[in-house]
Motif scaffolding. Sequence first.
Motif, short mmCIF file in Angstrom:
data_model
loop_
_atom_site.label_atom_id
_atom_site.label_comp_id
_atom_site.label_asym_id
_atom_site.label_seq_id
_atom_site.Cartn_x
_atom_site.Cartn_y
_atom_site.Cartn_z
N PHE A 1 -11.15 -8.01 -7.02
CA PHE A 1 -12.29 -7.69 -7.08
C PHE A 1 -12.47 -7.19 -5.33
O PHE A 1 -12.38 -6.59 -4.69
CB PHE A 1 -13.56 -7.35 -7.69
N THR A 2 -12.11 -8.16 -4.77
CA THR A 2 -12.35 -8.67 -3.13
C THR A 2 -11.24 -7.31 -2.90
O THR A 2 -11.37 -6.62 -1.25
CB THR A 2 -12.08 -9.66 -2.67
N TYR A 3 -10.00 -7.60 -3.17
CA TYR A 3 -8.99 -6.64 -2.46
C TYR A 3 -8.91 -5.24 -2.54
O TYR A 3 -9.06 -3.98 -2.20
CB TYR A 3 -7.66 -7.49 -3.62
N LEU A 4 -9.72 -5.16 -3.82
CA LEU A 4 -9.71 -3.70 -4.34
C LEU A 4 -11.15 -2.99 -3.89
O LEU A 4 -9.96 -2.05 -3.21
CB LEU A 4 -9.80 -3.93 -6.30
N TYR A 5 -11.94 -3.93 -2.52
CA TYR A 5 -13.18 -3.91 -2.59
C TYR A 5 -12.73 -3.00 -0.53
O TYR A 5 -12.70 -2.48 -0.03
CB TYR A 5 -13.84 -4.94 -2.34
N SER A 6 -11.37 -3.88 -0.80
CA SER A 6 -11.03 -3.68 0.81
C SER A 6 -10.06 -2.23 0.89
O SER A 6 -10.22 -1.35 1.68
CB SER A 6 -9.95 -4.91 1.23
N TRP A 7 -9.53 -1.95 0.16
CA TRP A 7 -8.14 -0.97 -0.64
C TRP A 7 -9.42 0.07 -0.34
O TRP A 7 -9.21 1.47 -0.09
CB TRP A 7 -8.19 -0.86 -1.80
N VAL A 8 -11.01 0.42 -0.89
CA VAL A 8 -11.66 1.28 -0.71
C VAL A 8 -11.46 1.24 0.59
O VAL A 8 -12.34 2.77 1.36
CB VAL A 8 -13.66 0.83 -0.97
N MET A 9 -11.86 0.60 0.95
CA MET A 9 -12.96 0.22 2.76
C MET A 9 -11.51 0.92 3.59
O MET A 9 -11.81 2.35 4.50
CB MET A 9 -12.91 -1.03 3.25
N LEU A 10 -10.29 0.33 3.11
CA LEU A 10 -9.24 0.94 3.74
C LEU A 10 -9.16 2.14 3.62
O LEU A 10 -9.09 3.51 4.57
CB LEU A 10 -7.85 0.63 3.46
N ALA A 11 -9.47 2.70 2.57
CA ALA A 11 -8.77 4.56 1.99
C ALA A 11 -10.41 5.45 2.85
O ALA A 11 -9.77 6.62 3.38
CB ALA A 11 -9.64 4.93 0.48
N TYR A 12 -11.17 5.08 3.10
CA TYR A 12 -12.55 5.59 3.64
C TYR A 12 -12.17 5.54 4.99
O TYR A 12 -12.34 6.81 5.39
CB TYR A 12 -13.76 4.85 3.09
N LEU A 13 -11.43 4.60 5.59
CA LEU A 13 -10.93 4.83 6.93
C LEU A 13 -9.94 6.31 7.58
O LEU A 13 -10.15 6.94 8.60
CB LEU A 13 -10.73 3.45 8.15
N ALA A 14 -9.41 5.89 6.15
CA ALA A 14 -7.86 6.52 6.00
C ALA A 14 -8.35 8.23 6.88
O ALA A 14 -8.07 9.21 6.96
CB ALA A 14 -6.82 6.61 5.45
N ILE A 15 -9.69 8.25 5.27
CA ILE A 15 -9.85 10.02 5.35
C ILE A 15 -11.16 10.29 6.50
O ILE A 15 -11.20 11.55 6.88
CB ILE A 15 -10.99 9.77 3.45
N LYS A 16 -11.42 9.45 7.00
CA LYS A 16 -12.69 9.77 8.12
C LYS A 16 -11.48 10.25 9.39
O LYS A 16 -12.20 11.18 10.32
CB LYS A 16 -13.17 8.73 8.22
N VAL A 17 -10.34 9.51 9.56
CA VAL A 17 -8.93 9.83 10.26
C VAL A 17 -8.72 11.22 10.45
O VAL A 17 -8.51 11.85 10.71
CB VAL A 17 -8.46 8.98 10.82
N GLY A 18 -8.25 11.17 9.30
CA GLY A 18 -7.75 12.44 8.05
C GLY A 18 -8.72 13.95 8.65
O GLY A 18 -9.09 14.78 9.16
N LEU A 19 -10.00 13.35 8.64
CA LEU A 19 -11.27 14.92 8.53
C LEU A 19 -11.53 15.10 9.89
O LEU A 19 -11.36 16.42 10.96
CB LEU A 19 -12.31 14.52 8.40
N ALA A 20 -11.71 13.47 11.25
CA ALA A 20 -11.83 13.93 12.71
C ALA A 20 -10.13 14.60 13.39
O ALA A 20 -10.17 15.19 13.57
CB ALA A 20 -11.49 12.44 13.04
N ARG A 21 -9.03 14.27 12.51
CA ARG A 21 -7.65 15.87 13.03
C ARG A 21 -7.42 16.75 12.51
O ARG A 21 -7.66 17.39 13.61
CB ARG A 21 -6.22 14.37 11.92
N LYS A 22 -8.36 16.84 11.72
CA LYS A 22 -8.81 18.38 11.84
C LYS A 22 -9.75 19.32 12.23
O LYS A 22 -9.82 20.04 13.40
CB LYS A 22 -9.43 18.63 10.53
N LYS A 23 -10.88 18.14 12.45
CA LYS A 23 -12.33 18.77 12.93
C LYS A 23 -11.95 19.28 15.04
O LYS A 23 -12.02 19.71 16.10
CB LYS A 23 -12.98 17.76 12.72
N TYR A 24 -10.79 17.76 15.32
CA TYR A 24 -10.66 17.56 16.63
C TYR A 24 -9.59 18.01 17.29
O TYR A 24 -8.54 18.83 18.04
CB TYR A 24 -10.69 16.56 17.45
#
Length: 140
Positions: free
Chosen positions: A16-39
């Motif tokens: 479950f800790t590994y799964l939590y880390s996957w959620v965190m990595l996905a969240y950070l990646a999505i933030k970068v993807g959205l920022a690529r579009k915005k900027y």
Amino acid sequence: MGVLSVLPSDFGYVIFTYLYSWVMLAYLAIKVGLARKKYDVKYPAMYSEKDQMFNCIQRAHQNTLELYPQWLVFQTIAALVYPLTASVLGAIWVTSRFTYAWGYYTGDPSKRLNGAYGYIGSLGVIALSVCVALQLLGVI
């Protein structure tokens, strides 16, 4: 002999800790993807020449990716013998990466240090890994 008979019974918490880390990595990646579009930062560029805010968002993700393989190794070694303790330390580290990123997302890179409590998690699993190594060598 199946894997369930070899792993410690509390190893499910580690998964479950590994799964939590996957959620965190996905969240950070999505933030970068959205920022690529915005900027308007096109691939393959890693950073922007004109938007420091994009660079902060990208750096939060990149730094986490730089540390992640090491954390996975030590988390796994520690968890094989100390699954519950390693899970708690792992959850601290993963949660700190959110805090680290949110500090960076303010545009003030010094606020990333709000996530410095993650050293409790990372140094904790490193210390446990040393204990496991010493136990295997018969030193302790």
